[in-house]
Design a protein around this motif. Structure first.
Motif, PDB file in Angstrom:
ATOM      1  N   HIS A  28     -79.815 -12.127  -6.014  1.00 54.49           N
ATOM      2  CA  HIS A  28     -79.688 -12.214  -4.569  1.00 54.49           C
ATOM      3  C   HIS A  28     -78.591 -11.278  -4.070  1.00 54.49           C
ATOM      4  O   HIS A  28     -77.567 -11.105  -4.737  1.00 54.49           O
ATOM      5  N   PRO A  29     -78.773 -10.699  -2.895  1.00 56.96           N
ATOM      6  CA  PRO A  29     -77.737  -9.823  -2.333  1.00 56.96           C
ATOM      7  C   PRO A  29     -76.365 -10.492  -2.255  1.00 56.96           C
ATOM      8  O   PRO A  29     -75.340  -9.813  -2.374  1.00 56.96           O
ATOM      9  N   GLU A  30     -76.336 -11.812  -2.064  1.00 56.94           N
ATOM     10  CA  GLU A  30     -75.068 -12.524  -1.958  1.00 56.94           C
ATOM     11  C   GLU A  30     -74.235 -12.416  -3.231  1.00 56.94           C
ATOM     12  O   GLU A  30     -73.023 -12.615  -3.214  1.00 56.94           O
ATOM     13  N   ARG A  31     -74.886 -12.072  -4.340  1.00 58.18           N
ATOM     14  CA  ARG A  31     -74.167 -11.938  -5.614  1.00 58.18           C
ATOM     15  C   ARG A  31     -73.934 -10.483  -5.991  1.00 58.18           C
ATOM     16  O   ARG A  31     -73.461 -10.192  -7.088  1.00 58.18           O
ATOM     17  N   ALA A  32     -74.244  -9.580  -5.090  1.00 57.85           N
ATOM     18  CA  ALA A  32     -74.152  -8.153  -5.410  1.00 57.85           C
ATOM     19  C   ALA A  32     -72.727  -7.737  -5.762  1.00 57.85           C
ATOM     20  O   ALA A  32     -72.521  -6.819  -6.555  1.00 57.85           O
ATOM     21  N   TRP A  33     -71.743  -8.399  -5.193  1.00 55.03           N
ATOM     22  CA  TRP A  33     -70.343  -8.045  -5.464  1.00 55.03           C
ATOM     23  C   TRP A  33     -69.981  -8.224  -6.938  1.00 55.03           C
ATOM     24  O   TRP A  33     -69.071  -7.554  -7.450  1.00 55.03           O
ATOM     25  N   GLU A  34     -70.706  -9.082  -7.642  1.00 52.45           N
ATOM     26  CA  GLU A  34     -70.402  -9.331  -9.049  1.00 52.45           C
ATOM     27  C   GLU A  34     -70.661  -8.103  -9.913  1.00 52.45           C
ATOM     28  O   GLU A  34     -70.089  -7.973 -11.006  1.00 52.45           O
ATOM     29  N   ARG A  35     -71.535  -7.217  -9.454  1.00 55.77           N
ATOM     30  CA  ARG A  35     -71.850  -6.017 -10.218  1.00 55.77           C
ATOM     31  C   ARG A  35     -70.729  -4.975 -10.166  1.00 55.77           C
ATOM     32  O   ARG A  35     -70.646  -4.112 -11.022  1.00 55.77           O
ATOM     33  N   LEU A  36     -69.908  -5.057  -9.161  1.00 55.78           N
ATOM     34  CA  LEU A  36     -68.875  -4.050  -8.969  1.00 55.78           C
ATOM     35  C   LEU A  36     -67.729  -4.246  -9.954  1.00 55.78           C
ATOM     36  O   LEU A  36     -67.213  -5.354 -10.112  1.00 55.78           O
ATOM     37  N   LYS A  37     -67.355  -3.184 -10.613  1.00 55.34           N
ATOM     38  CA  LYS A  37     -66.286  -3.254 -11.605  1.00 55.34           C
ATOM     39  C   LYS A  37     -64.934  -3.099 -10.912  1.00 55.34           C
ATOM     40  O   LYS A  37     -64.252  -2.085 -11.018  1.00 55.34           O
ATOM     41  N   THR A  38     -64.592  -4.104 -10.147  1.00 47.14           N
ATOM     42  CA  THR A  38     -63.319  -4.096  -9.436  1.00 47.14           C
ATOM     43  C   THR A  38     -62.743  -5.493  -9.454  1.00 47.14           C
ATOM     44  O   THR A  38     -63.489  -6.473  -9.459  1.00 47.14           O
ATOM     45  N   ARG A  39     -61.447  -5.582  -9.482  1.00 47.16           N
ATOM     46  CA  ARG A  39     -60.794  -6.892  -9.470  1.00 47.16           C
ATOM     47  C   ARG A  39     -59.907  -6.976  -8.237  1.00 47.16           C
ATOM     48  O   ARG A  39     -58.761  -6.535  -8.255  1.00 47.16           O
ATOM     49  N   VAL A  40     -60.457  -7.493  -7.183  1.00 44.98           N
ATOM     50  CA  VAL A  40     -59.677  -7.671  -5.962  1.00 44.98           C
ATOM     51  C   VAL A  40     -58.679  -8.802  -6.186  1.00 44.98           C
ATOM     52  O   VAL A  40     -58.936  -9.731  -6.947  1.00 44.98           O
ATOM     53  N   ARG A  41     -57.547  -8.700  -5.493  1.00 44.23           N
ATOM     54  CA  ARG A  41     -56.470  -9.659  -5.731  1.00 44.23           C
ATOM     55  C   ARG A  41     -56.267 -10.660  -4.598  1.00 44.23           C
ATOM     56  O   ARG A  41     -55.601 -11.667  -4.771  1.00 44.23           O
ATOM     57  N   LYS A  42     -56.802 -10.372  -3.428  1.00 43.90           N
ATOM     58  CA  LYS A  42     -56.576 -11.229  -2.282  1.00 43.90           C
ATOM     59  C   LYS A  42     -57.892 -11.845  -1.804  1.00 43.90           C
ATOM     60  O   LYS A  42     -58.937 -11.191  -1.837  1.00 43.90           O
ATOM     61  N   PRO A  43     -57.865 -13.088  -1.328  1.00 42.30           N
ATOM     62  CA  PRO A  43     -59.079 -13.718  -0.795  1.00 42.30           C
ATOM     63  C   PRO A  43     -59.719 -12.893   0.316  1.00 42.30           C
ATOM     64  O   PRO A  43     -60.950 -12.802   0.400  1.00 42.30           O
ATOM     65  N   LYS A  44     -58.897 -12.287   1.183  1.00 44.78           N
ATOM     66  CA  LYS A  44     -59.429 -11.456   2.267  1.00 44.78           C
ATOM     67  C   LYS A  44     -60.252 -10.298   1.698  1.00 44.78           C
ATOM     68  O   LYS A  44     -61.361 -10.006   2.171  1.00 44.78           O
ATOM     69  N   ASP A  45     -59.707  -9.653   0.680  1.00 45.87           N
ATOM     70  CA  ASP A  45     -60.413  -8.525   0.070  1.00 45.87           C
ATOM     71  C   ASP A  45     -61.747  -8.976  -0.529  1.00 45.87           C
ATOM     72  O   ASP A  45     -62.766  -8.292  -0.402  1.00 45.87           O
ATOM     73  N   LEU A  46     -61.727 -10.129  -1.193  1.00 47.15           N
ATOM     74  CA  LEU A  46     -62.947 -10.643  -1.811  1.00 47.15           C
ATOM     75  C   LEU A  46     -63.990 -10.975  -0.756  1.00 47.15           C
ATOM     76  O   LEU A  46     -65.179 -10.664  -0.925  1.00 47.15           O
TER      77      LEU A  46
END
Length: 382
Positions: free
Chosen positions: A194-212
Motif C-alpha cells: 500500500h502507498p501508506e507503507r511506501a516510506w518503509e522502502r526509503l533507506k533513511t532514518r529520520v530522527r524527529k516525529p515531524k520528519d517521519l
C-alpha cells in the motif's frame, strides 16, 4: 522448438504440464521505464518438454498459464521467485502455490547469500550457462533463436538444480526449513503493498516525529503518482528529494523551490502543489500515532554486543553450512540486543534452535566465545 503465440497452443501446453508433479518456471520482463513490470516471455519445463510463451503475442489469453500457477497438484520451481510471483500477482491477483525457490534452498544448504542462478547452475551441475541475453530487450519482436535457446536453458538447467537441492535437503533434514520460507514467499501480504507503507522502502532514518510524518505523506503521494502514471518512482521524484522534503518540510512553493534536490521549476508544476499539500498533511498528523522511531544506538556496549553476535552468527553459519543471511540480518541482531523478546525471525522456529537461543545466552553472559585450534567456539559459562 516452436514459440507459443496462441491461446489454443497455450491451453494445450499447460494441460500437458499439469500432468507432472513438478515443473520449472521463469519469466522475462522489463521494468526500467514502468512502475509495473511488463511481462514479455514465460518459459516452463517438465521432465518431458520445455515451452516458451510469447506473452505479448496479439490476442493471447494467459488464463491457462495462471490456472497452472494456481494448481495445487503441481509444484512450481523458480529461482529468486519474488519478482516472478509479484508479476503474476499483479496481472492475475493469484499467488503461485505450491512453490520451491532454489535460491532460498541454496542459502539453507550453504551456497552463500542470495546466490545468482548461473553461479548455482555451475556449482550444482558443472555447466556454465550462457549469459549473453541476460540484459536483452525481451519486448522486441520477433524473438531470435538465440533468445529462445537462452529462455529454454533457464528452465531445463533448473530441473537438474532442483533435483540436486531437493535430495540434499531431504538428506540433511532441512526440507521443512525451506517450506517455512515458502509460506512467507507465497503470502499475499508480501505483495499487497500500500502507498501508506511506501516510506518503509526509503533507506533513511529520520530522527524527529515531524520528519517521519512528512516522509510518510510525501512517499505515499509519490507511490500513488507512480502507480497512476505507470512510471518508476524515481521518474516522479528521486529518493534524495523525498528525504530532503521530509527534513525541511517546505509548506510553501517558494520554500520547495529552495531545495537543491528538487528539480528546477518543479514547484511550478501541478506536482509542486501536491507536494506542499502532502507536507501540510504530514505536519497536521497526530505524532503520537506514528510508528516509534528507532533511537540512535550510542551505547558502545550495545554496539559491541552486536559485533559479538555477528561473530556467533558467522560461526553458526559455517558450522552448519547455512548462509548467514538466511539465519539473521544485522537488523535482527540489533533487535535482539534491544530485547530478549524481539519479534524477529532469528528468534523463531529452526532459526531460534540453530542460533537464537545461543544469541540470547551470549547477550546474557551465559555463553562466551573462544578460539580453539584456530576456530571460534562457544563456551558455556556457569
Amino acid at each position: 522448438m516452436d514459440l507459443i503465440t496462441t491461446t489454443a497452443d497455450l491451453t494445450a501446453a499447460c494441460s500437458r504440464l499439469a500432468k507432472h508433479p513438478v515443473i520449472t518456471v521463469d519469466t522475462e520482463f522489463l521494468r526500467e521505464t514502468t512502475y509495473y513490470p511488463l511481462l514479455c516471455v514465460v518459459q516452463m519445463a517438465s521432465p518431458e518438454e520445455a515451452v516458451v510463451i510469447d506473452t505479448l503475442a496479439e490476442g493471447i489469453d494467459l488464463k491457462p498459464f495462471f490456472a497452472l500457477m494456481a494448481n495445487e497438484s503441481v509444484l512450481k520451481v523458480f529461482h529468486a521467485a519474488r519478482q516472478d510471483i509479484e508479476i503474476i500477482w499483479h496481472q492475475a491477483n493469484i499467488i503461485p502455490h505450491p512453490v520451491f525457490d532454489t535460491q532460498v534452498a541454496a542459502m539453507v544448504l550453504g551456497y552463500g547469500d542470495s546466490i545468482a542462478y548461473d553461479a548455482l547452475v555451475e556449482k550444482v551441475t558443472g555447466h556454465r550457462p550462457d549469459k549473453t541475453h541476460r540484459f536483452t530487450d525481451w519486448s522486441r519482436r520477433p524473438l531470435t533463436k538465440e533468445q529462445m535457446h537462452y529462455a529454454v536453458s533457464d528452465v531445463t538447467h533448473l530441473r537438474d538444480v532442483f533435483a540436486a537441492l531437493d535430495a540434499d535437503l531431504k538428506k540433511r533434514r532441512r526440507s521443512e526449513w525451506v517450506s517455512i520460507e515458502m509460506e512467507v514467499l507465497t503470502s499475499p501480504k508480501t505483495y499487497d503493498f500500500h502507498p501508506e507503507r511506501a516510506w518503509e522502502r526509503l533507506k533513511t532514518r529520520v530522527r524527529k516525529p515531524k520528519d517521519l510524518a512528512v516522509l510518510m505523506e510525501v512517499a505515499a503521494w509519490r507511490e500513488q503518482e507512480a502507480q497512476s502514471r505507470d512510471v518508476p518512482r524515481g521518474r516522479v521524484l528521486r529518493d534524495e528529494a523525498v528525504t530532503d522534503i521530509a527534513t525541511h518540510a517546505p509548506n510553501t512553493l517558494e520554500k520547495l523551490a529552495h531545495l537543491r534536490s528538487v528539480p528546477k521549476g518543479f514547484e511550478k508544476s501541478k506536482w509542486g502543489a501536491d507536494i506542499v499539500a502532502a507536507v501540510e498533511r504530514g505536519l497536521a498528523r497526530d505524532f503520537s500515532t506514528l510508528p516509534k522511531l528507532e533511537k540512535p544506538r550510542n551505547n558502545s556496549n550495545g554496539a559491541a554486543t552486536v559485533e559479538l553476535l555477528k561473530v556467533l552468527l558467522r560461526m553458526t553459519a559455517e558450522r552448519h553450512a547455512v548462509a548467514s543471511k538466511v539465519i539473521a540480518t544485522v537488523d535482527d541482531l540489533e533487535e535482539i540486543v534491544a530485547s530478549d523478546d524481539a519479534d524477529v525471525p532469528a528468534l523463531r522456529g529452526w532459526r531460534r534452535e540453530l542460533f537464537g537461543e545461543a544469541a540470547l545466552k551470549l547477550k546474557r553472559g551465559e555463553l562466551a566465545l573462544a578460539i580453539e585450534k584456530g576456530r571460534v567456539v562457544g563456551v558455556q559459562r556457569a
